[in-house]
Design an enzyme around this catalytic site. Structure first.
Site, short mmCIF file in Angstrom:
data_model
loop_
_atom_site.label_atom_id
_atom_site.label_comp_id
_atom_site.label_asym_id
_atom_site.label_seq_id
_atom_site.Cartn_x
_atom_site.Cartn_y
_atom_site.Cartn_z
N HIS A 48 15.21 -95.90 123.05
CA HIS A 48 14.76 -94.58 123.30
C HIS A 48 15.63 -93.72 122.37
CE1 HIS A 48 12.42 -96.78 125.64
NE2 HIS A 48 13.71 -97.05 127.19
N ASP A 49 17.26 -93.31 122.81
CA ASP A 49 17.43 -91.95 122.76
C ASP A 49 18.14 -92.21 120.55
OD1 ASP A 49 19.60 -92.29 125.50
OD2 ASP A 49 17.57 -91.25 124.96
N THR B 187 19.10 -86.20 124.25
CA THR B 187 18.24 -87.31 125.27
C THR B 187 18.55 -87.63 126.33
OG1 THR B 187 21.05 -88.33 124.59
CG2 THR B 187 19.40 -88.40 122.76
N ASP C 176 23.44 -88.26 128.61
CA ASP C 176 23.94 -88.67 130.06
C ASP C 176 23.72 -89.97 130.00
OD1 ASP C 176 20.25 -89.44 131.23
OD2 ASP C 176 21.12 -89.36 129.04
N ASN D 129 21.16 -90.15 133.80
CA ASN D 129 21.60 -91.32 134.16
C ASN D 129 22.20 -91.33 134.93
OD1 ASN D 129 19.31 -92.93 132.54
ND2 ASN D 129 20.38 -92.30 130.77
N ASP E 289 22.05 -94.26 124.92
CA ASP E 289 22.83 -92.75 125.26
C ASP E 289 24.33 -92.83 123.80
OD1 ASP E 289 21.43 -92.06 128.09
OD2 ASP E 289 21.46 -90.22 126.49
N PHE F 7 11.34 -90.92 132.45
CA PHE F 7 12.65 -90.36 133.04
C PHE F 7 12.69 -88.89 132.86
CE2 PHE F 7 15.98 -90.88 135.59
CZ PHE F 7 17.22 -90.39 135.14
N ASN F 8 13.24 -88.56 131.03
CA ASN F 8 14.08 -87.58 131.20
C ASN F 8 13.38 -86.26 131.56
OD1 ASN F 8 16.35 -88.89 130.20
ND2 ASN F 8 15.18 -88.59 127.70
O1 RIB Z 1 13.36 -92.75 129.11
C1 RIB Z 1 14.21 -93.17 128.55
C2 RIB Z 1 15.47 -91.84 128.97
O2 RIB Z 1 16.04 -91.99 130.44
C3 RIB Z 1 16.34 -92.74 127.52
O3 RIB Z 1 17.10 -90.98 127.34
C4 RIB Z 1 17.67 -93.45 128.69
O4 RIB Z 1 18.52 -93.08 128.73
C5 RIB Z 1 17.46 -92.48 130.11
O5 RIB Z 1 18.18 -91.14 129.71
CA CA Z 2 19.32 -90.57 127.82
#
Ligand code: RIB
Ligand code: CA
Length: 313
Positions: free
Chosen positions: A244-245, A124, A11, A40, A16, A165-166
């Site tokens: 993160h990703d 991701t 996303d 996102n 990403d 979040f994801n």
């Molecule tokens: O929590 C981090 C995740 O949430 C990552 O994938 C970032 O791109 C958002 O999507």
């Molecule tokens: Ca992401």
């Protein structure tokens, strides 16, 4: 070298974009397809960002639009972190690539049927597309080698006190993926908070001296300023930007960068204050068999070197 047939579901999203650069440029990952997940930003924006960035780095990969919203819930986006565009205010040129005329599910299904060897999925964003694929077409599960997920956390969240979040955006999809029987590797906040660039690393990136490096440096500065932090999270007291990703792709390319183990995990889909939490049996108290591999450590310097090597490929 045996290349790894790979599908990326993402996303874009600033981190990403970093993940896409690594996965598309590294010789080990043979990216067959990119699908976009609403997260996102909205589908319109994440599709546009994917088309623009992949075109900009002169890669040619099918990019197929995913589902517009989570299984059961309204879409929650992260514009406060990734900006109105989803890529931190960077203006990418019009894309040369066009959006696929297949949906993400159609394209993933076809790709999995066509390949001779099992495919690795790097996910991701919210797991809506991957969950929908597994729900609609369980027959393809043997063709998936593993799903490398950025999402979740054993300890605490980032979009709520308990949820990452994801997973938070589509917990039902995540629960389905985690319990699908397909091998899942989870790069949760526990490891991604250790997978960061500090100011020295950012200076190394800027020192590459290319337009691409300059552009991604700008995105990462935007991301660094927007990322929240907690004293209960690693790297809280440092000036860092967490990738993160990138962990989800780096694990596929070089698992030796990471430490992890198999645990039993469930996704909370109903908690009034905990919806989207990944409840990981990290002390092995439930007596339930492990269902996912959870990462908790990373060799940060080698991780950063791997990322920065993408700019030399
Ligand atoms: O929590 C981090 C995740 O949430 C990552 O994938 C970032 O791109 C958002 O999507
Ligand atoms: Ca992401």
């Amino acid at each position: 070298m045996n290349r790894i047939p790979t599908i990326i579901d993402c996303d874009p999203g600033i981190d990403d974009v970093m993940m896409l650069l690594l996965a598309l440029r590294h010789e080990k990952t043979d990216v067959k397809l990119i699908t976009t997940s609403a997260g996102n930003q909205t589908q319109d924006k994440v599709v546009s960002n994917a088309l623009r960035f992949v075109s900009y780095i002169n890669e040619k990969v099918e990019i197929a639009r995913g589902l517009e919203k989570p299984f059961l819930r309204d879409l929650v986006i992260a514009d406060h972190i990734h900006g109105e565009s989803g890529i931190g205010g960077v203006e990418l040129p019009e894309p040369s690539l066009e959006e696929s005329d297949r949906t993400a599910i159609e394209a993933m299904l076809a790709t999995l049927k066509e390949t001779t060897e099992p495919v690795t999925i790097i996910a991701t964003g919210p797991l809506t597309n991957v969950g929908a694929l597994l729900l609609a077409h369980p027959e393809v599960k043997p063709k998936i080698k593993q799903i490398s997920v950025m999402g979740g956390a054993v300890k605490g969240g980032n979009v709520t006190p308990q949820a990452e979040f994801n997973i938070y955006v589509d917990p039902e999809a995540a629960e389905l993926v985690f319990n699908s029987g397909v091998p899942v590797v989870m790069s949760g906040l526990d490891v991604t908070h250790k997978a960061y660039l500090d100011d020295q690393d950012l200076a190394r990136l800027k020192g590459k001296g290319t337009e691409l490096a300059e552009m991604l440096h700008h995105m990462l500065q935007f991301y660094k300023d927007a990322q929240g932090a907690s004293p209960f999270h690693e790297s809280y007291y440092e000036e860092v930007v967490r990738l993160h990703d990138l962990c989800a792709a780096a694990y596929v390319i070089d698992p030796s960068l990471f430490q992890g183990d198999d645990f039993y995990a469930k996704v909370e889909c109903e908690g009034r204050h905990t919806s989207g939490a990944t409840v990981v049996d990290h002390m092995r108290q439930t007596g339930m068999d492990p269902n996912i591999h959870v990462l908790y450590g990373v060799d940060r310097e080698r991780f950063v070197d791997l990322f920065l090597s993408s700019f030399d490929r």
